[in-house]
Motif scaffolding. Structure first.
Motif, PDB file in Angstrom:
ATOM      1  N   ALA A 180       7.813 -11.784  -9.242  1.00 59.82           N
ATOM      2  CA  ALA A 180       6.461 -11.246  -9.460  1.00 59.82           C
ATOM      3  C   ALA A 180       5.492 -11.784  -8.417  1.00 59.82           C
ATOM      4  O   ALA A 180       4.657 -11.032  -7.881  1.00 59.82           O
ATOM      5  N   ALA A 181       5.598 -13.088  -8.106  1.00 63.48           N
ATOM      6  CA  ALA A 181       4.712 -13.686  -7.100  1.00 63.48           C
ATOM      7  C   ALA A 181       4.982 -13.104  -5.719  1.00 63.48           C
ATOM      8  O   ALA A 181       4.050 -12.844  -4.947  1.00 63.48           O
ATOM      9  N   ARG A 182       6.265 -12.877  -5.410  1.00 64.21           N
ATOM     10  CA  ARG A 182       6.626 -12.300  -4.109  1.00 64.21           C
ATOM     11  C   ARG A 182       6.106 -10.866  -3.986  1.00 64.21           C
ATOM     12  O   ARG A 182       5.575 -10.473  -2.940  1.00 64.21           O
ATOM     13  N   GLU A 183       6.259 -10.095  -5.064  1.00 64.83           N
ATOM     14  CA  GLU A 183       5.782  -8.714  -5.053  1.00 64.83           C
ATOM     15  C   GLU A 183       4.256  -8.663  -4.951  1.00 64.83           C
ATOM     16  O   GLU A 183       3.698  -7.791  -4.278  1.00 64.83           O
ATOM     17  N   ALA A 184       3.586  -9.618  -5.622  1.00 70.71           N
ATOM     18  CA  ALA A 184       2.122  -9.687  -5.554  1.00 70.71           C
ATOM     19  C   ALA A 184       1.667  -9.998  -4.133  1.00 70.71           C
ATOM     20  O   ALA A 184       0.679  -9.427  -3.639  1.00 70.71           O
ATOM     21  N   LYS A 185       2.399 -10.886  -3.465  1.00 67.77           N
ATOM     22  CA  LYS A 185       2.080 -11.246  -2.087  1.00 67.77           C
ATOM     23  C   LYS A 185       2.246 -10.045  -1.163  1.00 67.77           C
ATOM     24  O   LYS A 185       1.408  -9.794  -0.277  1.00 67.77           O
ATOM     25  N   VAL A 186       3.335  -9.283  -1.370  1.00 72.39           N
ATOM     26  CA  VAL A 186       3.566  -8.084  -0.566  1.00 72.39           C
ATOM     27  C   VAL A 186       2.467  -7.054  -0.806  1.00 72.39           C
ATOM     28  O   VAL A 186       1.974  -6.418   0.128  1.00 72.39           O
ATOM     29  N   GLN A 187       2.071  -6.936  -2.071  1.00 72.93           N
ATOM     30  CA  GLN A 187       1.018  -5.976  -2.420  1.00 72.93           C
ATOM     31  C   GLN A 187      -0.307  -6.361  -1.772  1.00 72.93           C
ATOM     32  O   GLN A 187      -1.058  -5.488  -1.314  1.00 72.93           O
ATOM     33  N   VAL A 188      -0.595  -7.656  -1.740  1.00 74.54           N
ATOM     34  CA  VAL A 188      -1.827  -8.135  -1.089  1.00 74.54           C
ATOM     35  C   VAL A 188      -1.827  -7.753   0.388  1.00 74.54           C
ATOM     36  O   VAL A 188      -2.842  -7.301   0.927  1.00 74.54           O
ATOM     37  N   GLU A 189      -0.670  -7.933   1.046  1.00 68.73           N
ATOM     38  CA  GLU A 189      -0.559  -7.566   2.464  1.00 68.73           C
ATOM     39  C   GLU A 189      -0.750  -6.064   2.647  1.00 68.73           C
ATOM     40  O   GLU A 189      -1.412  -5.622   3.597  1.00 68.73           O
ATOM     41  N   LYS A 190      -0.165  -5.272   1.749  1.00 66.10           N
ATOM     42  CA  LYS A 190      -0.329  -3.821   1.824  1.00 66.10           C
ATOM     43  C   LYS A 190      -1.790  -3.421   1.644  1.00 66.10           C
ATOM     44  O   LYS A 190      -2.309  -2.539   2.349  1.00 66.10           O
ATOM     45  N   ASP A 191      -2.461  -4.077   0.689  1.00 66.02           N
ATOM     46  CA  ASP A 191      -3.879  -3.787   0.441  1.00 66.02           C
ATOM     47  C   ASP A 191      -4.724  -4.137   1.661  1.00 66.02           C
ATOM     48  O   ASP A 191      -5.696  -3.419   1.985  1.00 66.02           O
ATOM     49  N   LYS A 192      -4.377  -5.244   2.331  1.00 67.28           N
ATOM     50  CA  LYS A 192      -5.103  -5.638   3.536  1.00 67.28           C
ATOM     51  C   LYS A 192      -4.944  -4.593   4.636  1.00 67.28           C
ATOM     52  O   LYS A 192      -5.897  -4.247   5.330  1.00 67.28           O
ATOM     53  N   ILE A 193      -3.700  -4.093   4.783  1.00 68.58           N
ATOM     54  CA  ILE A 193      -3.437  -3.077   5.806  1.00 68.58           C
ATOM     55  C   ILE A 193      -4.208  -1.795   5.491  1.00 68.58           C
ATOM     56  O   ILE A 193      -4.817  -1.179   6.379  1.00 68.58           O
TER      57      ILE A 193
END
Length: 269
Positions: free
Chosen positions: A243-256
């Motif tokens: 869940a933490a890894r997916e949240a981190k990926v989602q944060v990066e996607k949101d930044k992009i």
């Protein structure tokens, strides 16, 4: 992983060897240092055998040992997690040096070792808890087979010093071994064939050993691996890690997305 499997195989062979040697009875009068250690283990188990139940003594003894190893296991778990996280970088280095000549292999190994150092990863840490536990397992086996007041103890449906006639303990030991390995593998960003195969091979290995060794040993494995499952869920819950890894990926996607949106607005102006 290959080294870990080799170590486990060697430990199993050593344990089998112990069935053929050192078969004389161990008593308080034994003078051999190893025999004194074995007798000491037996005395601890007898002290913990409330109500004269040797099985209770083995269960409590196992919990004490696992609790004492908890700090070491925590270090091992964190090291394994870091090892999993840098696997993509290791693969990049390996792809960078596809040649099998000695010089390429040397440079590749140097870069991998540098990567380990930068990320504070010790590839041998995964074997350390096993190495520490093996003398305990050997001493326990010897105590159950050579100390008279343990050898003839009973618990629930089985004789402590004899094989489990129902195979329930070996099966439970194999199941908890599988769950322990599966939970550790589940949190890995990438899976390889060796890790996956070991997840299924180890339970079979434990099942075979559990069927052939004293029920007391199988009981130790059941409690030890059940504790390992609890420990993994407590210290390295794979579902929380994912869940933490997916949240981190989602944060990066949101930044992009936010960056692209800002660029679009800037172009319109």
């Amino acid at each position: 992983m290959k080294k870990k499997f080799s170590l486990i195989a060697m430990a199993g062979a050593a344990l089998l060897l112990l069935t053929a040697c050192g078969t004389t009875a161990v008593t308080s009068s034994s003078t051999n240092l190893w025999d004194q250690i074995v007798y000491g283990f037996a005395q601890v188990i007898r002290f913990l055998s409330f109500g004269g139940l040797t099985g209770v003594g083995i269960i409590l003894f196992t919990i004490v040992i696992r609790a004492a190893l908890l700090p070491l296991m925590n270090i091992q778990i964190k090291s394994s997690q870091r090892m999993q996280e840098i696997q993509p970088e290791i693969k990049k280095i390996q792809a960078k040096y596809p040649s099998k000549d000695m010089e390429s292999r040397r440079v590749m190994n140097e870069e991998i070792q540098k990567l380990y150092a930068e990320n504070k990863v010790n590839p041998y840490m995964g074997c350390l808890p096993l190495v520490v536990q093996m003398p305990v397992l050997w001493a326990l086996y010897q105590a159950l087979s050579r100390v008279d007041f343990l050898k003839h103890g009973t618990f629930l449906w089985f004789e402590i010093g004899a094989k489990d006639p129902t195979f329930i303990l070996p099966i439970l030991a194999a199941v908890f071994t599988f769950l322990s390995s599966y939970l550790m593998m589940k949190s890995a960003p990438e899976r390889n064939a060796m890790t996956t195969s070991m997840t299924y091979i180890m339970p079979i290995f434990i099942l075979i050993m559990g069927v052939n060794f004293a029920a007391g040993i199988a009981l130790y494995w059941v409690i030890s691996n059940a504790f390992q499952v609890f420990q993994t869920m407590l210290l390295a819950n794979p579902y929380k890690i994912i869940a933490a890894r997916e949240a981190k990926v989602q944060v990066e996607k949101d930044k992009i997305k936010a960056r692209e949106k800002a660029l679009k607005k800037a172009r319109k102006k």
